[in-house]
Design an enzyme around this catalytic site. Structure first.
Site, mmCIF file in Angstrom:
data_model
loop_
_atom_site.group_PDB
_atom_site.id
_atom_site.type_symbol
_atom_site.label_atom_id
_atom_site.label_comp_id
_atom_site.label_asym_id
_atom_site.label_seq_id
_atom_site.Cartn_x
_atom_site.Cartn_y
_atom_site.Cartn_z
ATOM 1 N N ASP A 132 -14.362 13.769 -3.425
ATOM 2 C CA ASP A 132 -14.099 13.187 -2.103
ATOM 3 C C ASP A 132 -13.148 14.064 -1.286
ATOM 4 O O ASP A 132 -12.761 15.156 -1.716
ATOM 5 C CB ASP A 132 -13.561 11.752 -2.227
ATOM 6 C CG ASP A 132 -12.130 11.708 -2.741
ATOM 7 O OD1 ASP A 132 -11.726 12.656 -3.440
ATOM 8 O OD2 ASP A 132 -11.421 10.729 -2.438
ATOM 9 N N THR A 184 0.859 -1.184 0.000
ATOM 10 C CA THR A 184 0.000 0.000 0.000
ATOM 11 C C THR A 184 0.901 1.242 0.000
ATOM 12 O O THR A 184 1.883 1.300 0.728
ATOM 13 C CB THR A 184 -0.928 0.049 1.235
ATOM 14 O OG1 THR A 184 -0.167 -0.317 2.381
ATOM 15 C CG2 THR A 184 -2.084 -0.907 1.116
ATOM 16 N N SER A 242 -8.315 10.193 2.287
ATOM 17 C CA SER A 242 -9.214 10.222 1.132
ATOM 18 C C SER A 242 -10.685 10.333 1.512
ATOM 19 O O SER A 242 -11.081 11.298 2.154
ATOM 20 C CB SER A 242 -8.952 8.993 0.268
ATOM 21 O OG SER A 242 -9.652 9.103 -0.934
ATOM 22 N N HIS A 243 -11.453 9.321 1.158
ATOM 23 C CA HIS A 243 -12.907 9.364 1.348
ATOM 24 C C HIS A 243 -13.325 8.904 2.747
ATOM 25 O O HIS A 243 -14.515 8.875 3.039
ATOM 26 C CB HIS A 243 -13.560 8.484 0.289
ATOM 27 C CG HIS A 243 -12.933 7.122 0.245
ATOM 28 N ND1 HIS A 243 -11.672 6.922 -0.278
ATOM 29 C CD2 HIS A 243 -13.345 5.932 0.710
ATOM 30 C CE1 HIS A 243 -11.356 5.647 -0.153
ATOM 31 N NE2 HIS A 243 -12.347 5.018 0.447
ATOM 32 N N GLU A 301 -11.446 4.032 -12.656
ATOM 33 C CA GLU A 301 -11.847 2.946 -11.767
ATOM 34 C C GLU A 301 -13.328 3.094 -11.447
ATOM 35 O O GLU A 301 -13.859 4.212 -11.432
ATOM 36 C CB GLU A 301 -11.073 3.032 -10.458
ATOM 37 C CG GLU A 301 -9.597 2.799 -10.584
ATOM 38 C CD GLU A 301 -8.951 2.634 -9.204
ATOM 39 O OE1 GLU A 301 -8.755 1.481 -8.791
ATOM 40 O OE2 GLU A 301 -8.695 3.646 -8.543
ATOM 41 N N GLU A 302 -13.950 1.981 -11.129
ATOM 42 C CA GLU A 302 -15.379 1.987 -10.791
ATOM 43 C C GLU A 302 -15.659 2.791 -9.518
ATOM 44 O O GLU A 302 -16.801 3.154 -9.261
ATOM 45 C CB GLU A 302 -15.913 0.566 -10.649
ATOM 46 C CG GLU A 302 -15.086 -0.400 -9.787
ATOM 47 C CD GLU A 302 -14.936 -0.040 -8.346
ATOM 48 O OE1 GLU A 302 -15.938 0.410 -7.762
ATOM 49 O OE2 GLU A 302 -13.833 -0.207 -7.787
ATOM 50 N N SER A 303 -14.626 3.028 -8.713
ATOM 51 C CA SER A 303 -14.799 3.686 -7.425
ATOM 52 C C SER A 303 -14.786 5.210 -7.564
ATOM 53 O O SER A 303 -14.191 5.901 -6.749
ATOM 54 C CB SER A 303 -13.701 3.231 -6.473
ATOM 55 O OG SER A 303 -12.432 3.427 -7.067
ATOM 56 N N THR A 319 -6.825 -2.979 -9.030
ATOM 57 C CA THR A 319 -7.362 -1.804 -8.345
ATOM 58 C C THR A 319 -6.216 -0.951 -7.790
ATOM 59 O O THR A 319 -5.260 -1.486 -7.240
ATOM 60 C CB THR A 319 -8.277 -2.275 -7.204
ATOM 61 O OG1 THR A 319 -9.418 -2.885 -7.794
ATOM 62 C CG2 THR A 319 -8.717 -1.127 -6.317
ATOM 63 N N ARG A 364 -2.942 4.457 6.426
ATOM 64 C CA ARG A 364 -4.246 5.038 6.737
ATOM 65 C C ARG A 364 -4.763 4.390 8.016
ATOM 66 O O ARG A 364 -4.952 3.176 8.064
ATOM 67 C CB ARG A 364 -5.202 4.746 5.576
ATOM 68 C CG ARG A 364 -6.445 5.567 5.604
ATOM 69 C CD ARG A 364 -7.324 5.261 4.416
ATOM 70 N NE ARG A 364 -6.769 5.702 3.143
ATOM 71 C CZ ARG A 364 -7.495 5.813 2.030
ATOM 72 N NH1 ARG A 364 -8.772 5.525 2.049
ATOM 73 N NH2 ARG A 364 -6.942 6.193 0.900
ATOM 74 N N LYS A 390 0.034 9.641 2.503
ATOM 75 C CA LYS A 390 0.204 8.982 1.204
ATOM 76 C C LYS A 390 1.499 9.467 0.586
ATOM 77 O O LYS A 390 1.802 10.656 0.619
ATOM 78 C CB LYS A 390 -0.934 9.360 0.246
ATOM 79 C CG LYS A 390 -2.311 8.934 0.711
ATOM 80 C CD LYS A 390 -3.310 8.865 -0.460
ATOM 81 C CE LYS A 390 -3.708 10.218 -0.990
ATOM 82 N NZ LYS A 390 -4.671 10.123 -2.109
ATOM 83 N N ASP A 399 -9.698 13.537 -5.434
ATOM 84 C CA ASP A 399 -9.377 12.725 -6.616
ATOM 85 C C ASP A 399 -10.575 11.954 -7.166
ATOM 86 O O ASP A 399 -10.522 11.452 -8.278
ATOM 87 C CB ASP A 399 -8.164 11.803 -6.359
ATOM 88 C CG ASP A 399 -8.324 10.910 -5.151
ATOM 89 O OD1 ASP A 399 -9.388 10.963 -4.503
ATOM 90 O OD2 ASP A 399 -7.366 10.166 -4.843
ATOM 91 N N ARG A 400 -11.652 11.865 -6.395
ATOM 92 C CA ARG A 400 -12.827 11.129 -6.893
ATOM 93 C C ARG A 400 -13.901 12.092 -7.381
ATOM 94 O O ARG A 400 -13.942 13.248 -6.956
ATOM 95 C CB ARG A 400 -13.440 10.289 -5.787
ATOM 96 C CG ARG A 400 -12.514 9.234 -5.264
ATOM 97 C CD ARG A 400 -13.241 8.374 -4.265
ATOM 98 N NE ARG A 400 -12.367 7.292 -3.848
ATOM 99 C CZ ARG A 400 -12.773 6.136 -3.356
ATOM 100 N NH1 ARG A 400 -14.075 5.925 -3.198
ATOM 101 N NH2 ARG A 400 -11.917 5.214 -3.004
ATOM 102 N N ASP A 447 -9.965 14.204 -0.578
ATOM 103 C CA ASP A 447 -8.719 14.730 -1.135
ATOM 104 C C ASP A 447 -8.842 15.123 -2.607
ATOM 105 O O ASP A 447 -7.825 15.421 -3.253
ATOM 106 C CB ASP A 447 -7.579 13.722 -0.946
ATOM 107 C CG ASP A 447 -7.830 12.411 -1.653
ATOM 108 O OD1 ASP A 447 -9.008 12.026 -1.791
ATOM 109 O OD2 ASP A 447 -6.851 11.765 -2.080
ATOM 110 N N LYS A 498 -5.961 10.175 -10.064
ATOM 111 C CA LYS A 498 -7.295 10.466 -10.551
ATOM 112 C C LYS A 498 -7.624 11.906 -10.161
ATOM 113 O O LYS A 498 -7.043 12.436 -9.225
ATOM 114 C CB LYS A 498 -8.312 9.465 -10.017
ATOM 115 C CG LYS A 498 -8.275 9.213 -8.519
ATOM 116 C CD LYS A 498 -9.189 8.032 -8.203
ATOM 117 C CE LYS A 498 -9.281 7.753 -6.714
ATOM 118 N NZ LYS A 498 -8.230 6.835 -6.229
#
Ligand code: VG1
Ligand code: CO
Length: 553
Positions: free
Chosen positions: A287, A28, A123-124, A373-375, A354, A32, A136, A291-292, A289, A386
């Site tokens: 989200d 990773t 993140s989220h 990505e699907e997320s 992923t 987190r 990160k 990126d989403r 940070d 992203k």
């Protein structure tokens, strides 16, 4: 602009650690954990020490540093500045109040030829004293640290016995300034302007601005997280959307108690405005940070897998991509909607595990232009992360160019390419033991499934996904269980690597309907057979003790 704190030479000292650090997971690109965990003595410092001992180029190098503003951000910035000075960095670039979105950080790393960046965010995940915090690490290409680098950091954490830091009072970072700490320079910059400049190079702001001013009201929810100030400047100041277009625009330490995750569950207020209200034509959220992204139209939710397909199909609407795409990539659990588009465009389409780090090599070698990505993650070769706001602008540019609604664009897309009904079911806070047992049991069963029936179809392939990187030939195994059916449907299962409480089981469901089929079903209905079959095969409700998923997307 330049100032410096008149100060005696900072004193460097070494802190001895009682025991090695055991919390970092191999593979990773960060750490987190709960904010409480990060507040324990020497915890943050230990992980940062492992980073500084491993990241190439620390001596004399430049590091980008910032975060999403959550509780712990400011303290961590202080600690990392002091440790960076002790480790011989030449320069740290941080931002006003330490506010820096993940994609903006990626841009700064690239722009300043930095050795990498440290982004403080979970993140989220929720934030605040009772929420989560994260560190990160991004590498010199601006993307999440590679597998090999993160594995080396992991090994370093296992043998850590001390860390180096300097004694220094906290430095104010509330305005643009320059400080010297011994031989290191600390530069505080505006974290937003460079990002805006990049967006202006990619998109035609005038076209978007004139479109949204003509009866196309938009709403953006920053969920009290990092994108607020970016979105305010871009959407309200530059594109002239009315004031108030950006909701929850001030980054708060606890995100106002919200979960900064842009999906139908956690961004419900915005979802209701678009799906049930009649005021807005377009809605989006990002989200923690930044990126989403989640994209909504009037009475229309855009599934992230479809979003990637739509961006790919319409990429020439955007100035930066007007001459076409080199290729595209998606993560394994992301639906094959983009594959169909890539096929028609005659460009290659890669399937990666992923996690954004797997797109890095493909982007760096120019083999792909877009990926997702699907997320709720979409991005391009403009950075190595992203990028939530970039996706929002991309959508607005397409709509402005085609002068149509989100719903019309989706219908046109499905009418042409067919529809990949898709859903992800998350079972959160499952006991780790039950989750691992469920997963391992299914993995063992996979080979015997091939050729047997699964609902109305037959299993043609069942395996644990592994990925051979076409650039560096590294092999990454164990990336998720997948069951592929003869009729093109697919079910995949993974255990989350980002949850912090117990285990999170993710079940990904996909079914293709050709353009002459029924394109307007409710996805949960369209996927009903797959949902019930995987539940009985993997004993999901029985083993998790949950009758329904915590989040359905
Ligand atoms: C999740 C998503 C994954 C994403 C990762 C980081 O991971 O599923 O697609 O890359 O979060 O996103 P997992 O292991 O929990 O499924 V973020 O917004 O933290 O940068
Ligand atoms: Co994120």
């Amino acid at each position: 602009m330049s100032s410096s704190i008149a100060n005696s030479q900072p004193r460097e000292y070494v802190v001895k650690l009682g025991s090695p650090f055991t919390d970092q997971k191999p593979g990773t690109s960060g750490l987190r954990k709960s904010s409480k965990q990060f507040e324990k003595p020497h915890y943050l410092e230990s992980f940062v020490e492992a980073i500084f001992r491993t990241l190439p180029g620390v001596q004399g190098g430049t590091l980008v540093l910032g975060g999403d503003g959550r509780y712990g951000n400011r303290r961590a910035i202080d600690v990392i500045i002091r440790m960076g000075a002790a480790h011989g960095l030449r320069k740290i670039i941080t931002t006003i109040d330490g506010i820096l979105s993940t994609p903006a950080a990626s841009n700064l790393i690239r722009k300043h030829n930095a050795i990498g960046g440290i982004i403080l965010s979970a993140s989220h995940n929720s934030g605040g004293p009772d929420g989560d915090f994260g560190v990160k690490l991004n590498g010199a290409n601006g993307g999440p640290a590679s597998e090999s680098l993160t594995n080396r950091i992991y090994e370093k954490t296992q043998v850590l016995d001390e860390y180096k830091i300097i004694d220094y009072p906290s430095i104010p970072i509330d305005s643009v300034a320059k400080y010297s700490l011994g031989s290191m320079t600390l530069e505080v910059i505006d974290g937003i302007v460079d990002y805006i400049e990049l967006m202006q190079k990619i998109f035609d702001f005038d076209q978007i601005s004139s479109f949204i001013s003509k009866d196309f009201p938009i709403a953006f929810d920053a969920l009290n997280a990092v994108t607020g100030p970016y979105a305010k400047r871009i959407l309200e100041n530059m594109l002239h959307a009315p004031e108030g277009t950006v909701r929850n625009s001030v980054p708060l330490e606890d995100f106002g108690g919200c979960h900064p995750d842009p999906n139908l569950t956690y961004a419900k207020e915005l979802a209701d405005l678009l799906l049930e209200g009649n005021v807005y034509s377009f809605g989006a959220a990002c989200d923690g940070d930044g990126d989403r992204n989640m994209i909504l139209g009037k009475a229309c939710f855009v599934n992230p897998s479809d979003s990637l397909a739509v961006l790919t199909a319409n990429s020439t609407c955007v100035p930066a991509y007007s001459s076409g795409l080199a290729g595209v990539a998606r993560s394994m659990p992301t639906s094959a909607a983009v594959d169909v588009v890539a096929n028609e465009l005659g460009i290659s389409c890669f399937e990666t595990p992923t996690g954004w780090k797997f797109f890095g090599n493909l982007l760096d070698t120019g083999q792909i232009t877009l990926c997702g990505e699907e997320s709720f993650g979409t991005g391009s070769d403009h950075v190595r992360e992203k990028d939530g706001l970039w996706a929002v602008l991309f959508w607005l540019q397409i709509l402005a160019k085609k002068k149509c609604s989100v719903q019309d664009l989706m219908s046109q897309h499905w009418n042409h390419f067919g529809r990949h009904y898709y859903s992800r079911h998350d079972y959160e806070e499952v006991s780790s033991q039950s989750a691992y047992e469920l997963y391992e049991r299914l993995e063992v069963m996979l080979p015997s499934l091939i050729g047997s029936s699964f609902g109305k179809s037959v299993v043609t392939q069942a395996d644990n996904f592994s990925y051979l990187d076409p650039v560096d030939s590294s092999l990454t195994k164990g990336q998720g269980l997948r069951i592929l059916l003869e009729d093109g449907s697919r079910v995949a299962l993974r255990l989350s690597g980002t949850g912090t409480k117990g285990a999170t089981l993710r079940v990904y469901l996909e079914r293709f309907v050709a353009s002459n089929g029924d394109l307007h079903l409710d996805p949960q209905r369209a996927l009903f057979d797959l949902i019930s079959n995987i539940d009985s095969l993997a004993e999901i409700s029985k083993r998790t003790g949950m009758t329904r998923p915590s989040v359905i997307t």
